[in-house]
Design a protein around this motif. Structure first.
Motif, PDB file in Angstrom:
ATOM      1  N   THR A   1       0.834  -1.197   0.000  1.00 14.55           N
ATOM      2  CA  THR A   1       0.000   0.000   0.000  1.00 14.55           C
ATOM      3  C   THR A   1       0.869   1.246   0.000  1.00 14.55           C
ATOM      4  OG1 THR A   1      -0.174   0.152   2.416  1.00 14.55           O
ATOM      5  CG2 THR A   1      -1.791  -1.212   1.273  1.00 14.55           C
ATOM      6  N   VAL A   2       0.345   2.293  -0.615  1.00 14.57           N
ATOM      7  CA  VAL A   2       0.993   3.606  -0.626  1.00 14.57           C
ATOM      8  C   VAL A   2      -0.059   4.644  -0.278  1.00 14.57           C
ATOM      9  CG1 VAL A   2       2.668   2.903  -2.377  1.00 14.57           C
ATOM     10  CG2 VAL A   2       0.514   3.994  -3.077  1.00 14.57           C
ATOM     11  N   PRO A   3       0.346   5.830   0.175  1.00 19.40           N
ATOM     12  CA  PRO A   3      -0.639   6.893   0.398  1.00 19.40           C
ATOM     13  C   PRO A   3      -1.351   7.247  -0.906  1.00 19.40           C
ATOM     14  CG  PRO A   3       1.433   7.406   1.485  1.00 19.40           C
ATOM     15  CD  PRO A   3       1.695   6.216   0.612  1.00 19.40           C
ATOM     16  N   ARG A   4      -2.609   7.587  -0.812  1.00 14.43           N
ATOM     17  CA  ARG A   4      -3.360   7.952  -2.017  1.00 14.43           C
ATOM     18  C   ARG A   4      -2.736   9.138  -2.729  1.00 14.43           C
ATOM     19  NH1 ARG A   4      -8.560   5.562  -2.094  1.00 14.43           N
ATOM     20  NH2 ARG A   4      -9.094   4.506  -0.141  1.00 14.43           N
TER      21      ARG A   4
ATOM     22  N   GLU B   1      -6.433   6.157   4.277  1.00 15.08           N
ATOM     23  CA  GLU B   1      -5.671   7.111   3.479  1.00 15.08           C
ATOM     24  C   GLU B   1      -4.661   6.423   2.567  1.00 15.08           C
ATOM     25  OE1 GLU B   1      -6.494  10.215   3.403  1.00 15.08           O
ATOM     26  OE2 GLU B   1      -8.016   9.834   4.939  1.00 15.08           O
ATOM     27  N   ARG B   2      -4.647   5.102   2.581  1.00 19.32           N
ATOM     28  CA  ARG B   2      -3.721   4.360   1.740  1.00 19.32           C
ATOM     29  C   ARG B   2      -4.503   3.519   0.742  1.00 19.32           C
ATOM     30  NH1 ARG B   2       1.339   4.675   3.961  1.00 19.32           N
ATOM     31  NH2 ARG B   2       2.106   2.979   2.634  1.00 19.32           N
TER      32      ARG B   2
ATOM     33  N   THR C   1       5.029  11.516  -2.133  1.00 11.07           N
ATOM     34  CA  THR C   1       3.619  11.811  -1.873  1.00 11.07           C
ATOM     35  C   THR C   1       3.264  13.268  -2.150  1.00 11.07           C
ATOM     36  OG1 THR C   1       4.098  12.266   0.464  1.00 11.07           O
ATOM     37  CG2 THR C   1       3.486  10.017  -0.120  1.00 11.07           C
TER      38      THR C   1
END
Length: 364
Positions: free
Chosen positions: A282-285, A319-320, A335
């Protein structure tokens, strides 16, 4: 071949020197872009659904009196009454008079029992000397036994009156706040008539109506996310009531809450898993860069160079968001500032434990 004049030769030499100096002077390297970065996480994730819920007390009671009478005092709205303390008082004058009457009746019956006991003892002695019949002795013993039963009944009646006198003070069954007074001092209340509403403010939870399709993915004690405006917390599921109806196909779920953070009656949102958990990156949106050609992210290598990684997205987790692609999970992802980056461009940032952030966010 035509020979150059001295003037032409001088002009040609000066031009050569100018061109040579231009080639030797290179353009300055672009300054490293200031960005914010965070880590790629490998975590257990599942699809979630956000459902509305209502904060409620586990105990919300209408309190009534067990005896009738005129109310002389009631606790005020907003008061916190400890368990065992008085919520309301009734006039017990009638009950006190009845208590006295019960005591007189007991004394009268006790005297009769004493009299019949002495008489029975005499008849027993006379029967031993054949001075009386056995039937007379049986009659006396029967009267004595009936008198003892009458006395026992009178004693129970006395205890009942004492109990009613005690119940003329209505006491709190648990520590609670008085929310509403349904009657006022001076009014007459009947047995079972509601006097007030009290609520336990220390044991609160959220009630959520969830689809029955979520049953395979939830269990008692599971930690779920509670969202209320800007506040968010993680709380355990206290109870699952897997009973729905043919109209809504919904069941009820109760989630424990911290009473200091949530007001009874307020609205919240609860995130419940709606798929099996699996491991994913997963990564931040905010790391996603959306273009017509596709979606990609920028990662930063050991030389602080940004390189583009095409990705596809999966399940969102707060948020991810889950991503698929040729991702290096050991390298941070940009980000903030990714929109202006070019492939291979140098970047600068500061590190702070596990989260990497730009040193000066005002630069954006």
């Amino acid at each position: 071949m035509k020979m150059l004049t001295s003037l032409q030769f001088a002009l040609l030499a000066s031009c050569s020197l100018y061109v040579g100096s231009g080639i030797a002077q290179q353009a300055p390297a672009p300054e490293a872009a200031l960005v914010e970065v965070q880590q790629v996480l490998n975590e257990s994730i599942a699809d979630h659904i956000w459902l509305p819920g209502t904060v409620m007390s586990r105990t919300d009671s209408q309190i009534a009196a067990e005896v009738s009478g005129r109310l002389t005092w009631l606790a005020d709205e907003g008061e916190i009454i400890q368990a065992g303390e008085v919520l309301a008082k009734l006039d017990d004058t009638r009950l006190q008079l009845l208590l006295g009457q019960n005591q007189v009746n007991i004394n009268k019956l006790q005297a009769r029992v004493d009299l019949l006991t002495r008489r029975s003892e005499r008849f027993i002695q006379m029967a031993a000397q054949n001075a009386t019949s056995k039937d007379q002795l049986d009659d006396i013993n029967m009267e004595l036994e009936m008198a003892k039963q009458d006395l026992a009944e009178a004693e129970y009646t006395l205890q009942l009156t004492q109990y009613q006198i005690a119940q003329s003070e209505v006491k709190a069954p648990f520590t609670a706040m008085v929310v509403e007074r349904l009657q006022s001092p001076g009014e007459f209340t009947a047995v079972g008539q509601n006097l007030m509403r009290i609520v336990d403010t220390q044991n609160v939870e959220v009630s959520v109506r969830a689809p029955l399709t979520a049953i395979p993915y939830i269990q008692k004690g599971m930690i779920v996310t509670i969202d209320q405006q800007a506040a968010r917390s993680e709380q355990p599921i206290r109870a699952i009531i897997p009973i729905g109806n043919e109209q809504s196909r919904m069941m009820e779920i109760r989630v424990s809450l911290d009473p200091t953070e949530y007001a009874i009656g307020s609205a919240v949102r609860v995130a419940l898993p709606h798929s099996d958990f699996h491991d994913g990156l997963t990564v931040p949106r905010d790391a996603l860069v959306l273009r017509k050609s596709g979606t990609f992210i920028y990662q930063v290598n050991a030389d602080n160079e940004a390189f583009r990684v095409p990705v596809e997205t999966g399940i969102g987790v707060d948020e991810r968001i889950e991503v698929f692609g040729n991702i290096e999970d050991k390298m941070p992802v940009v980000t903030r500032g990714a929109e202006r980056l070019r492939e291979g461009q140098k970047v600068r940032f500061e590190t702070d434990n596990t989260i990497l952030t730009a040193g000066n966010s005002n630069a954006f």
